[in-house]
Structures are given as structure tokens and as C-alpha cells.
Design an enzyme around this catalytic site. Structure first.
Site: not given
Ligand code: X8Z
Ligand code: ZN
Length: 629
Positions: A349-350, A379-380, A383, A407, A509, A519
Site C-alpha cells: 500500500h503506497a 499524491h504521495e 505528502h 490527503e 485501513h 479520505y
Molecule cells: O490509502 C490511500 C493512499 C495512501 S495515503 C494511497 N488512499 C485511500 C485508499 O487507498 O483506500 C487514497 C484514497 C483512499
Molecule cells: Zn495519502
């Protein structure tokens, strides 16, 4: 440190007198302000060090998932929690006097006086830490077997399953991939979740909250208004979502037939190109409004041009520089992990990393060379810029103005990466044509990731709040999850679910115990940022039809970069509403009007198109999808 504590304690006694002021109260050579400053200076420095140590251990673990590294992370985490607890205890000394200090010092003390899960007694804290780490481990090492070759059982979410969901349009295979991922992830996590909930709530109660959901919500403000603000913003967007849903359902019915996609029911969740149906942009090619018109999905072009992950990061770096932000440091390039290594397990997960020492910033990402990957890269990197901008602040102020700011900023930049104007500038979109049909294609593509995300972003924590506060009981966890998925998203499981399953746990998550509401908030906020920055860049004018919001690209705008920098520099040293005002001018509240405005041309088109096809807008459950125990 004992000396500081003693001085502060003495002050506590002295300052209790009514009318006392920190500047005229002296004890030897210390004033209350000096005592607080000394305490905070030391505590912030210790915090940074503990954070650096923990981050280093976590980095080792994320980039090489082994049992040994997991344990090392837990040691680092325990040390960090010890710092938090000690700082919290010491900050109690200033509890009665903080209001006499400057707002800046008082705010630092306020942050130190909340302990979250660190407030748990030692044994429970160890158990909680271990539980979370085991859930994460189960998630990150989950593997499934190939649909056609059941002896090949090493498929992982990224890239294997993601790719199948994206590219395959065999209903049964999609259904199989969807189910087996949940069997190997969420289902295995379920036995650990009840205790996780119990311990989370225990921590929340020690912090003075009813449940962990309330504690999470409190980070957006303590007046209890925020859940209503979110709900109001969300409701503003529901009509747009329903139009989009009806449109996509019709298109998918054309592909998969009415036996799979009904006229008035929810859409099967395996058909939307994403494991959780949280964003649908991966199936853009199936639902494109004008298939013969040019596409904004530049994946093919990226592959044609031989793009590499490194090149994608270079593009992002140049973009920030064009707005007057600094280049990424050399250490970023040397130490980041931007490609999935083949010789070991990594968590894919990025994520963007701040090592809390003002110099070490990294990204950890199994970068896939496609358009979505490019947007995630921006996006990254967003951050990272935020981290760099607030690095000068005391450790406790190093963070987004609220959890969603980070975010929102990342996503805004990801969105800019996907605008036709930006893609054209970076040579990924050869021609830039003024054409309404191309514009509809583009807006639909964007809506499939932004608008579609709203109900999912809402329901993950909406479900968890009710799990934490026991409104949703354990025997109903999974079925309630589906009740909400059906109601809010209008999607249904492709195969029957039971309470032996645990589909929320198949989402990172939830498995990692990380809040998700941010988010959703960030999706709304990023359009507020966008509108304000576009105004500053002179790229958008609400009274000029040639400058609509959706055509704006702030690349090269020093004015936009300066406003962003001013906001980022504040970290969390001020209330988030104030930080928002720095960018937007007047509005300091969550407001869905910008996102609605951005998509207005698309909304009008969808209403027209759905009506033309006589498509029913909305959905109703068309079966029982989950059996409770
Ligand atoms: O978790 C993230 C980013 C990392 S901060 C890639 N996001 C959520 C997900 O993947 O569920 C961005 C969109 C929502
Ligand atoms: Zn992010």
C-alpha cells in the site's frame, strides 16, 4: 528532566492564585513561560528522536516483511509510546495553568495531554500493539490461487489481483478473485477483531471518550459538530452519485447482460475494477461515454513511451518545482522504494514517510506504470512536500492541519496530474482539443474516482463508529457492513456472504486500524483547495465560461504554490479552519459546492443521458445478500 518537573510543580502552586500572569510570576530565574518552554523544547526533541527510531524500524518492516522486522517495529513502537506517556504525565503539571500561557505554548501542551491508545495499562497496550501488528501481517501476506491454475497459489493483491480486476471481464473469474481475496484476508482477521475493538474502546474511555469512534472524530474539533458537517456535505453530493451509478449500471448491463446487472438493483461489486468498488476509474474503458473520442487515460501512452517508476517521480518533482516548491532531496531518491522487489515480501500500500529528523523523507510504493499509478505518485509526493514545509515546527505541530489535509493535498495534486492540460504539458497527451465529447469523457473518468469514492469514504468509518459504540453487534458485523454497502454505494456482493466472513477486514485501513473518514473529508476539501488555488492562478473565473473549474491546471503558478506553502508551513500549529482560510480566503468550513461545481457539466450530461435511455435512477436491494448467524 526532573528539575523541569520540580520547577513546573512549584509554579502550579504559585499560579493557582486568581489574576496570576505568567510574565509577572517569577520563581528564582524561571517564569511559568520559561518552565513551559524548557519542558516543551526537551519533550519535542525527545519526541523527534523516538519518532525517528520508530519510523526507521517500520521502514525496515514495510520494505521487508519478516517476523524479525515485525518484532523490531514493536520494540520501536513501545519506545515511542513510552515517550508519549511520559510526555503526557509531565504535561499534566501545566494542566491548570496552560490558559495563562501564549496560545502557541498552550496548544503544544494540549496535544501532549491526549494519549490515545498509549493510555492503556502496560499489559493491555502490549496486547493491543501485538494484535494490530498481527492483523496487518495477515493482510499484507495474504495470497490467493489462480482461477485457472489452482496449484499456483502465490497471487498477491498488488499487482496480481488488482490487474485481474482491471483487465478481466469474465464474470466468474472476477467473482472468484473477489471472493478468494476476502477468504485469505478479512476472514482470517475476524477472530482478532473483537479484542481489538474492546481494547480500542478501553483506550478511548481512559481518554474521556465514549468509544474509539468518538476519539477519532475529536481530531476534527471538539465541538461535536463535525459528524453533522460531514453528513451535510455528503448529502449535497448524493444526487450526483445516483446519476453516475445509474449510468454505470446501464453500461455494465450492456457488457455482462441483465442476468448479472439488473435494471433497478445494486451493481455486483466484482465488476467495478477495484477490490472494494471504492473507485471505478479502472473500468473507464467499459463505460466511456464517447468511445470513439480520444481518451484521457494515458496508460497506453506511458507504456509506449517506456515510462518507468523513476520517470513518474521525476514528473511529479518537476511539477512541484514549477510552482516554486523545492526539489526532492537526494536522499529521497537514494532511499525510497518505488518498485516492488522480487526477492522479499513488502507491504505494497503506497505511503509517504517522514523520519521526523528534518532531512529524511521517503516513499514506499510498488509503483505500477499506468495512469492511476502516476496520480498516486503525485499524491504521495504531495505528502512529502507537506512534511518538508512543516519540518521547522516543534515536533507536536508536525502534522496536517487535520488528518484530512494531508490527503486533500495529495489528492489534489493527483487530480492535477490527471488533467488534460497537465498531461499534454508532460507529453503524455499528444493533442489538446476543445471538444465537448472529450470533455465529457474526461469528467466521467474523474468522477469515477472522486464522486464514486464518496459513499465508500463515508461508510468505512460510519460502520466502525457503530461497531465501536456497540450499535452494531458482533453477530451482525458483516451483514451490517453489506447493508450499508447496498444502501450507500448501491453495490452488492457477487457471492452470498455470512458472518463467517469479515469483508471490512479485507480493506487495508480496517486491518491496520487506521481511521478512514479523512479520505472522505479530503475528497471534499481538495476541491475547495482547487477552486481557491485556481482563482489565485487566474485559471478559473466563475463568471467567465471560458475558464471553468474543471479546465484549470495550476502547473507553473507561483501564486498557487505560494498559497499552498503558506498553508503547509502552519502544520497543525493552528486550528484547521484557520489553515483552510489561508488558502481559500474566507471559507473556513467543509463545503461541497466546489466539487459539485467542478462536475456540473457532467451532472447535466448524466441527467440527460439517463433520461434518454429511460434508465431508472436509484436502486433497491434485489435479494438477501448476507445471512446472519
Ligand atoms: O490509502 C490511500 C493512499 C495512501 S495515503 C494511497 N488512499 C485511500 C485508499 O487507498 O483506500 C487514497 C484514497 C483512499
Ligand atoms: Zn495519502
Amino acid at each position: 528532566m526532573a528539575a523541569v518537573r520540580a520547577v513546573a510543580l512549584l509554579w502550579l502552586l504559585v499560579v493557582m492564585a486568581p489574576g496570576a500572569r505568567p510574565e509577572n510570576l517569577r520563581l528564582g530565574r524561571y517564569s511559568l513561560t520559561e518552565a513551559a518552554e524548557t519542558f516543551l523544547r526537551q519533550t519535542n526533541a525527545e519526541g523527534s528522536r523516538a519518532c525517528t527510531r520508530l519510523t526507521q524500524a517500520m521502514w525496515e518492516h514495510y520494505t521487508n516483511v519478516t517476523e524479525q522486522n515485525r518484532r523490531a517495529t514493536e520494540v520501536g513502537r513501545a519506545r515511542f509510546q513510552a515517550w508519549e506517556k511520559e510526555a503526557w504525565q509531565r504535561a499534566q503539571v501545566f494542566k491548570e495553568t496552560a490558559h495563562l500561557l501564549s496560545p502557541d505554548l498552550a496548544r503544544q501542551l494540549k496535544f501532549l495531554s491526549v494519549l490515545r491508545t498509549g493510555a492503556l495499562p502496560k499489559r493491555e497496550l502490549e496486547e493491543y500493539t501485538e494484535l494490530r501488528s498481527r492483523m496487518m501481517h495477515l493482510y499484507s501476506t495474504a495470497k490467493t490461487c489462480d482461477f485457472r491454475n489452482q496449484t499456483q497459489c502465490d497471487l498477491s493483491l498488488s499487482p496480481d489481483l488488482n490487474m485481474r480486476l482491471r483487465t478481466c471481464n469474465n464474470y466468474d473469474e472476477l467473482s472468484y478473485v473477489w471472493r478468494t481475496w476476502r477468504d485469505s484476508s478479512g476472514k482470517r482477521i475476524r477472530p482478532l477483531y473483537p479484542r481489538y475493538v474492546e481494547l480500542s474502546n478501553m483506550a478511548a474511555k481512559i481518554n474521556g471518550f465514549e468509544s474509539m469512534g468518538d476519539l477519532w472524530l475529536s481530531s476534527f474539533g471538539e465541538d461535536g459538530r463535525f459528524a453533522q458537517d460531514v453528513n451535510r456535505a455528503y448529502q449535497q453530493l448524493v444526487p450526483l452519485y445516483r446519476q453516475l451509478h445509474a449510468y454505470v449500471r446501464r453500461k455494465l448491463r450492456e457488457v455482462y447482460g441483465p442476468e448479472h446487472v439488473s435494471f433497478r438493483g445494486p451493481i455486483p461489486a466484482n465488476l467495478l475494477g477495484n477490490m472494494w468498488a471504492q473507485q471505478w476509474d479502472e473500468i473507464y474503458f467499459l463505460v466511456k461515454p464517447y468511445p470513439r473520442k480520444e481518451s484521457i487515460d494515458v496508460t497506453k501512452e506511458m507504456i509506449l513511451q517506456g515510462f518507468t517508476p523513476h520517470r513518474m517521480f521525476e514528473l511529479a518533482d518537476n511539477f512541484f518545482v514549477s510552482m516554486g516548491l523545492p526539489r526532492l532531496p537526494a536522499s529521497f531518491w537514494n532511499d525510497s522504494l518505488i518498485e516492488k522487489p522480487l526477492d522479499r515480501e513488502v507491504l505494497c500500500h503506497a505511503s509517504a514517510w517522514d523520519f521526523c529528523n528534518g532531512k529524511d523523507y521517503r516513499i514506499h510504493m510498488c509503483t505500477e506504470v499506468n495512469m492511476k499509478g502516476l496520480q498516486t505518485v503525485y499524491h504521495e509526493v504531495g505528502h512529502i512536500h507537506y512534511y518538508m514545509q512543516y519540518a521547522h515546527l516543534p515536533f507536536v505541530f508536525q502534522g496536517g492541519a487535520n488528518e484530512a489535509f494531508h490527503e486533500a493535498l495529495g489528492d489534489l495534486l493527483g487530480m492535477i496530474a490527471g488533467t488534460p492540460t497537465h498531461l499534454h504539458r508532460v507529453g503524455l497527451l499528444p493533442k489538446l482539443k476543445e471538444d465537448q465529447e472529450i470533455e465529457t469523457n474526461y469528467l466521467l473518468h474523474m468522477a469515477l474516482s472522486k464522486v464514486v469514492f464518496l459513499p465508500f469514504g463515508y461508510l468505512v468509518d460510519y460502520w466502525r463508529w457503530d461497531v465501536f459504540n456497540d450499535k452494531v453487534r458482533e453477530p451482525d458485523w458483516n451483514c451490517n457492513w453489506w447493508k450499508r454497502r447496498v444502501e450507500l454505494q448501491g453495490v452488492k456482493p457477487p457471492v452470498h456472504r455470512t458472518e463467517a466472513d469479515f469483508d471490512p477486514g479485507a480493506k487495508y485501513h480496517v486491518a491496520a486500524g487506521k481511521p478512514y473518514l479523512k479520505y472522505l473529508v479530503s475528497t471534499v476539501l481538495q476541491f475547495q483547495f482547487h477552486r481557491a488555488l485556481c482563482l489565485k492562478a487566474g485559471q478559473y473565473n466563475p463568471t467567465d465560461p471560458t475558464k471553468p473549474l474543471h479546465k484549470c491546471d495550476i502547473t507553473d503558478s507561483i501564486a498557487a504554490g505560494t498559497a499552498l506553502k503558506a498553508m503547509m508551513k502552519l502544520g497543525r500549529s493552528v486550528d484547521w479552519r484557520e489553515a483552510l482560510r489561508v488558502v481559500t480566503g474566507s471559507e473556513g468550513k467543509l463545503d461541497a459546492s466546489a466539487i459539485r461545481e467542478f462536475f456540473r457539466p457532467l451532472e447535466l450530461w448524466l441527467v440527460w443521458d439517463n433520461a434518454m435511455h429511460g434508465e431508472h435512477v436509484g436502486w433497491k436491494a434485489d435479494g438477501q445478500y448476507c445471512t446472519p448467524t
